[in-house]
Design a protein around this motif. Sequence first.
Motif, mmCIF file in Angstrom:
data_model
loop_
_atom_site.group_PDB
_atom_site.id
_atom_site.type_symbol
_atom_site.label_atom_id
_atom_site.label_comp_id
_atom_site.label_asym_id
_atom_site.label_seq_id
_atom_site.Cartn_x
_atom_site.Cartn_y
_atom_site.Cartn_z
ATOM 1 N N THR A 112 0.835 -1.208 0.000
ATOM 2 C CA THR A 112 0.000 0.000 0.000
ATOM 3 C C THR A 112 0.869 1.257 0.000
ATOM 4 O O THR A 112 0.577 2.231 -0.701
ATOM 5 C CB THR A 112 -0.945 -0.006 1.215
ATOM 6 O OG1 THR A 112 -1.972 -0.967 0.969
ATOM 7 C CG2 THR A 112 -1.594 1.358 1.428
ATOM 8 N N ILE A 113 1.956 1.205 0.779
ATOM 9 C CA ILE A 113 2.871 2.357 0.794
ATOM 10 C C ILE A 113 3.421 2.616 -0.605
ATOM 11 O O ILE A 113 3.440 3.752 -1.084
ATOM 12 C CB ILE A 113 4.026 2.131 1.802
ATOM 13 C CG1 ILE A 113 3.481 2.183 3.235
ATOM 14 C CG2 ILE A 113 5.124 3.171 1.610
ATOM 15 C CD1 ILE A 113 4.512 1.817 4.298
ATOM 16 N N LEU A 114 3.840 1.537 -1.270
ATOM 17 C CA LEU A 114 4.399 1.691 -2.619
ATOM 18 C C LEU A 114 3.337 2.215 -3.592
ATOM 19 O O LEU A 114 3.578 3.154 -4.354
ATOM 20 C CB LEU A 114 4.936 0.351 -3.133
ATOM 21 C CG LEU A 114 6.219 -0.158 -2.487
ATOM 22 C CD1 LEU A 114 6.658 -1.457 -3.161
ATOM 23 C CD2 LEU A 114 7.333 0.885 -2.583
ATOM 24 N N ALA B 293 -6.592 -0.803 11.907
ATOM 25 C CA ALA B 293 -5.504 -0.277 12.743
ATOM 26 C C ALA B 293 -4.263 0.005 11.898
ATOM 27 O O ALA B 293 -3.583 1.023 12.084
ATOM 28 C CB ALA B 293 -5.179 -1.265 13.850
ATOM 29 N N VAL B 294 -3.988 -0.886 10.949
ATOM 30 C CA VAL B 294 -2.811 -0.667 10.095
ATOM 31 C C VAL B 294 -3.016 0.568 9.223
ATOM 32 O O VAL B 294 -2.105 1.396 9.054
ATOM 33 C CB VAL B 294 -2.523 -1.915 9.229
ATOM 34 C CG1 VAL B 294 -1.355 -1.640 8.284
ATOM 35 C CG2 VAL B 294 -2.216 -3.124 10.109
ATOM 36 N N TYR B 295 -4.234 0.744 8.677
ATOM 37 C CA TYR B 295 -4.500 1.949 7.884
ATOM 38 C C TYR B 295 -4.334 3.211 8.722
ATOM 39 O O TYR B 295 -3.802 4.224 8.258
ATOM 40 C CB TYR B 295 -5.904 1.903 7.275
ATOM 41 C CG TYR B 295 -5.942 1.195 5.933
ATOM 42 C CD1 TYR B 295 -5.273 1.730 4.825
ATOM 43 C CD2 TYR B 295 -6.619 -0.003 5.768
ATOM 44 C CE1 TYR B 295 -5.291 1.084 3.601
ATOM 45 C CE2 TYR B 295 -6.661 -0.664 4.548
ATOM 46 C CZ TYR B 295 -5.987 -0.112 3.461
ATOM 47 O OH TYR B 295 -5.998 -0.745 2.252
ATOM 48 N N LEU C 194 1.672 7.809 9.457
ATOM 49 C CA LEU C 194 2.964 7.802 8.768
ATOM 50 C C LEU C 194 2.961 8.778 7.580
ATOM 51 O O LEU C 194 3.875 9.593 7.426
ATOM 52 C CB LEU C 194 3.278 6.378 8.280
ATOM 53 C CG LEU C 194 4.533 6.250 7.436
ATOM 54 C CD1 LEU C 194 5.775 6.384 8.302
ATOM 55 C CD2 LEU C 194 4.570 4.910 6.695
ATOM 56 N N PHE C 195 1.903 8.710 6.766
ATOM 57 C CA PHE C 195 1.842 9.594 5.590
ATOM 58 C C PHE C 195 1.784 11.058 6.005
ATOM 59 O O PHE C 195 2.434 11.911 5.397
ATOM 60 C CB PHE C 195 0.627 9.227 4.713
ATOM 61 C CG PHE C 195 0.951 8.166 3.697
ATOM 62 C CD1 PHE C 195 1.284 6.886 4.089
ATOM 63 C CD2 PHE C 195 0.943 8.455 2.341
ATOM 64 C CE1 PHE C 195 1.602 5.898 3.167
ATOM 65 C CE2 PHE C 195 1.260 7.477 1.401
ATOM 66 C CZ PHE C 195 1.582 6.208 1.819
ATOM 67 N N ARG C 196 0.985 11.325 7.034
ATOM 68 C CA ARG C 196 0.907 12.720 7.480
ATOM 69 C C ARG C 196 2.261 13.227 7.965
ATOM 70 O O ARG C 196 2.649 14.359 7.678
ATOM 71 C CB ARG C 196 -0.131 12.869 8.598
ATOM 72 C CG ARG C 196 -1.538 12.894 8.066
ATOM 73 C CD ARG C 196 -2.574 13.254 9.117
ATOM 74 N NE ARG C 196 -3.894 12.937 8.608
ATOM 75 C CZ ARG C 196 -4.576 13.700 7.765
ATOM 76 N NH1 ARG C 196 -4.045 14.851 7.357
ATOM 77 N NH2 ARG C 196 -5.760 13.346 7.325
ATOM 78 N N ALA D 246 6.869 16.558 6.990
ATOM 79 C CA ALA D 246 8.326 16.740 6.929
ATOM 80 C C ALA D 246 8.738 17.318 5.573
ATOM 81 O O ALA D 246 9.595 18.201 5.500
ATOM 82 C CB ALA D 246 9.024 15.410 7.194
ATOM 83 N N ILE D 247 8.103 16.822 4.514
ATOM 84 C CA ILE D 247 8.416 17.361 3.181
ATOM 85 C C ILE D 247 8.084 18.854 3.141
ATOM 86 O O ILE D 247 8.858 19.669 2.627
ATOM 87 C CB ILE D 247 7.632 16.590 2.095
ATOM 88 C CG1 ILE D 247 8.166 15.156 1.988
ATOM 89 C CG2 ILE D 247 7.736 17.299 0.744
ATOM 90 C CD1 ILE D 247 7.336 14.254 1.095
#
Lengths: 262, 226
Positions: free
Chosen positions: B25-27, B197-199, B205-207, B212-213
């Motif tokens: 999913t991350i990829l 929970a993983v989502y 993580l995405f936020r 950071a970007i």
Amino acid sequence: MSVNEATGTRPRNEAVPGAEPIIVVDNVSKSFGPLQVLHGVSLTIERGTMVAIVGRSGSGKSTLLRCMNALEEINGGTIEVCGNKVSMGDRPSVKRLRTDVGMVFQSYNLFPHLTVLRNITLALTVVQKKSRAEAEAIAQKVLAMVGLADKAEAYPEQLSGGQAQRVAIARSLALSPKVLLFDEVTSALDPELTGEVLKVMEDLAREGMTMVLVTHEMAFARRLADVVVFMHQGKVWEAGPPAEIFADPKTPELRQFLSSGL
Amino acid sequence: MISYSFDFSFLLTTWPAFMRGAWQTILLAGTSIALGFVVALVCAIIRSGKSKLASGLVGAYVEVIRNTPLLVQIFIVYFGLPSLGLRLSAETAAVIALVINTGAYGSEIIRAGIESIAKGQIEAAECLGLNKLQIYWHIVLIPAVERVYPALSSQFVLLMLSSSITSQISAQELTAEANLIQSETFRSFEVYLIVAAVYLALSVLFRVVLWAIGEVAFVRRRKLRT
């Protein structure tokens, strides 16, 4: 303070009034759609002088100033700045014009996402292709001139209106213009902040910078301008040295304007 | 009353599959976000540009995408395109559909940013001698994206969550993995609670990464807060 080094203009006392026209406006007309704003305006501005354009709102004074810098296309007549004919369509001529003329706006128009320093160095590095170090040295110099050397790393929103306007002046000065145009630069400021901006302008005038200002600061115009131009209904109604204009208005319109405005 | 006893013991053997799903999913979402941003940027530039035709075409694209379901868009790419001889893997089809989708939403966000740039900014830059391209880059685009970056970030997180829909074409990602595990263990409730929970963790993580970007890209944001 040494405006001369930065701007390349001659000191005021060397300027020979009447000898060297730097802006020649000849029979200029301008319309916005059906509304004609300028009706055959003619005006000659000499190097090293300060010209104050006064008049009511809607008299066309800001439009005239904007035409001088090709921010508006004129519909008739000609404008020559530093020997260059102004025409928005003629890119090389506009490019030359931008190097000769600096402009300061009522709303400062600083770039909010850039520091004060970067606001000033942007054009130096991007347009004039100067190195970062060279640009920053120039920026520090002009910031010192307007008394804001300590604000280099600040962002525009951290400045007062007066400081922002002084940065805007410094930003124009950094490019060593031959002429500076001021479009109601103190109109958005409190009286106490107006003073610090006028002080900078006064310093520039004393150093011999050619300046054209659209202003409501009558006392300032009276004290420092070489020529005061009164515009009314899109025409130059009266023009002359401030002593004449203020003490001895020839037309009822100017008389009325002076009595209502002061 | 129905009593239900939770049993998470299947996790002992299936957790690597959950992790694999999360990574996929991350990829999938990461690729779609990166490409979707480029599409959004280009579309926003065209849409706020002078060409009526180009702007109209982009406008039509945006409206069509925003007014049709993502699932249908995915089906068109995956099941429809093979009729034209274009056979794609489920993952490629998923990325294409997600990019097309997020490009449309993202372009509207960026366009709002572009239109919020005051005319005076552009005039000031003109007076400083910057040419059109320089003005567009330094004075319009960078501050526009900076301004709408929070909204854009939310859109991207939404995209990551929406990527679960691509399990419908069996693209390899978290929800698809969960479907498999569920069909083997029959512990639907537990499986989907874990997936949720993983989502949630992935959203965080995405936020964090997007934040950071933004910190790196937009110096002012960082400096003015301190």
